[in-house]
Scaffold this active site. Structure first.
Site, PDB file in Angstrom:
ATOM      1  N   ASP A  93       0.830  -1.202   0.000  1.00  0.00           N
ATOM      2  CA  ASP A  93       0.000   0.000   0.000  1.00  0.00           C
ATOM      3  C   ASP A  93       0.872   1.262   0.000  1.00  0.00           C
ATOM      4  O   ASP A  93       1.978   1.248   0.541  1.00  0.00           O
ATOM      5  CB  ASP A  93      -0.897  -0.036   1.253  1.00  0.00           C
ATOM      6  N   ASN A 104     -10.575  -2.630  -6.083  1.00  0.00           N
ATOM      7  CA  ASN A 104      -9.770  -1.721  -6.924  1.00  0.00           C
ATOM      8  C   ASN A 104     -10.416  -1.441  -8.287  1.00  0.00           C
ATOM      9  O   ASN A 104     -10.077  -0.456  -8.947  1.00  0.00           O
ATOM     10  CB  ASN A 104      -8.344  -2.260  -7.151  1.00  0.00           C
TER      11      ASN A 104
HETATM   12  C1  FPP Z   1      -1.570   0.330  -3.400  1.00  0.00           C
HETATM   13  O1  FPP Z   1      -1.194   1.669  -3.527  1.00  0.00           O
HETATM   14  C2  FPP Z   1      -1.183  -0.502  -4.498  1.00  0.00           C
HETATM   15  C3  FPP Z   1      -1.995  -1.067  -5.436  1.00  0.00           C
HETATM   16  C4  FPP Z   1      -3.455  -0.832  -5.516  1.00  0.00           C
HETATM   17  C5  FPP Z   1      -1.486  -1.939  -6.461  1.00  0.00           C
HETATM   18  C6  FPP Z   1      -0.193  -2.654  -6.204  1.00  0.00           C
HETATM   19  C7  FPP Z   1       0.540  -2.661  -7.458  1.00  0.00           C
HETATM   20  C8  FPP Z   1       1.882  -2.588  -7.581  1.00  0.00           C
HETATM   21  C9  FPP Z   1       2.806  -2.580  -6.438  1.00  0.00           C
HETATM   22  C10 FPP Z   1       2.501  -2.454  -8.918  1.00  0.00           C
HETATM   23  C11 FPP Z   1       2.414  -3.583  -9.857  1.00  0.00           C
HETATM   24  C12 FPP Z   1       2.469  -4.943  -9.296  1.00  0.00           C
HETATM   25  C13 FPP Z   1       2.794  -6.023 -10.013  1.00  0.00           C
HETATM   26  C14 FPP Z   1       2.681  -7.360  -9.374  1.00  0.00           C
HETATM   27  C15 FPP Z   1       3.272  -5.938 -11.399  1.00  0.00           C
HETATM   28  P1  FPP Z   1      -2.337   2.761  -3.526  1.00  0.00           P
HETATM   29  O2  FPP Z   1      -2.536   3.224  -4.906  1.00  0.00           O
HETATM   30  O3  FPP Z   1      -3.534   2.226  -2.837  1.00  0.00           O
HETATM   31  O4  FPP Z   1      -1.676   3.890  -2.655  1.00  0.00           O
HETATM   32  P2  FPP Z   1      -2.420   5.033  -1.817  1.00  0.00           P
HETATM   33  O5  FPP Z   1      -3.190   4.326  -0.738  1.00  0.00           O
HETATM   34  O6  FPP Z   1      -1.289   5.837  -1.275  1.00  0.00           O
HETATM   35  O7  FPP Z   1      -3.280   5.782  -2.773  1.00  0.00           O
END
Ligand code: FPP
Length: 245
Positions: A21, A69
């Site tokens: 996250d 998501n």
């Molecule tokens: C959370 O950050 C992350 C995600 C929703 C997606 C996770 C994806 C990756 C780490 C990149 C790609 C992964 C692979 C396996 C290729 P957020 O956007 O919720 O952060 P925030 O809470 O700060 O907005």
């Protein structure tokens, strides 16, 4: 002594699961678009996957995309799906070099066709690998998984294939997406949030929880080793007393 050499091989968590996250907040903090945060997040994925394989963690599961998501802006969902496809294409070599088998859990049919195809391709090319199983949770939600399990088992009862008395924890396990994985030993969540967000609810029943303020793109193997060392210093009693262990 460096962190890695302090880790005791005998007490390694067999299954680490991570809620990655904070990509969005990392981007905001640095004045970038959210997409750049996800891109930087995918670099962190690579470092952590390699580090886990090097220290012989047998199972690593990453929450890459939740059922919730899908509600994000269309452009961000597309960016994440494109990043998944490009990462799979790029990282197949890393997986092969490190003897890592790719696995995926979740409602995979809801992914774009291109992502499904790439995913199945890498899963099939790495299926002989033995050192570590890397599971990507994609369009995954624990409630959806448990609901699916109840539906499948109910159908078996309805069709007289089993009796309600046959329903035990082992049977439930067999119907989960994670039927070929052991329970989670250590669950890590980055970015300061202290919640589970519908991730592996059944499988974390006895997991040790590790929360860090570090945002996912800044999470390095040093943070991973700290979490493992902290885990190794805890006493896991599984409902027993200290004296019984
Ligand atoms: C959370 O950050 C992350 C995600 C929703 C997606 C996770 C994806 C990756 C780490 C990149 C790609 C992964 C692979 C396996 C290729 P957020 O956007 O919720 O952060 P925030 O809470 O700060 O907005």
């Amino acid at each position: 002594m460096d962190l890695q050499s302090q880790i005791e091989d005998k007490k390694l968590p067999q299954h680490i699961a991570i809620i990655m996250d904070g990509n969005g907040r990392w981007a905001k903090k640095h004045g970038y678009l959210r997409a750049i945060g996800h891109k930087k997040g995918s670099k962190a994925v690579r470092e952590i996957v390699e580090a886990c394989a090097k220290i012989n963690i047998p199972f690593l599961t990453l929450y890459a995309f939740s059922t919730e998501n899908w509600n994000r802006p269309k452009l961000e969902v597309e960016t994440l799906m494109k990043l998944l496809v490009s990462s799979l294409k790029k990282e197949i070599k890393t997986l092969q070099d490190n003897d890592i088998k790719l696995n995926a859990i979740g409602n995979l049919e809801s992914l774009p066709k291109k992502a499904q195809k790439e995913l199945l391709d890498v899963i099939s090319k790495t299926k002989q690998n033995k050192r570590m199983t890397l599971t990507l949770a994609l369009s995954y939600g624990a409630r959806e998984e448990i609901t699916k399990t109840i539906r499948e088992i109910s159908l078996k009862v309805k069709n007289n294939l089993i009796s309600p008395l046959d329903i035990d924890e082992r049977l439930v396990n067999e119907h989960l997406y994670t039927n070929n994985l052991p329970d989670v030993d250590l669950l890590i969540r980055t970015s300061g949030e202290q919640r589970i967000s519908n991730f592996l609810l059944w499988q974390i029943a006895y997991a040790e929880l590790s929360f860090t303020d570090t945002l996912w793109p800044d999470f390095t193997k040093k943070h991973l080793f700290e979490a493992i060392l902290n885990y190794q210093n805890r006493e896991r009693r599984f409902g027993k007393t200290s004296e019984q262990l």
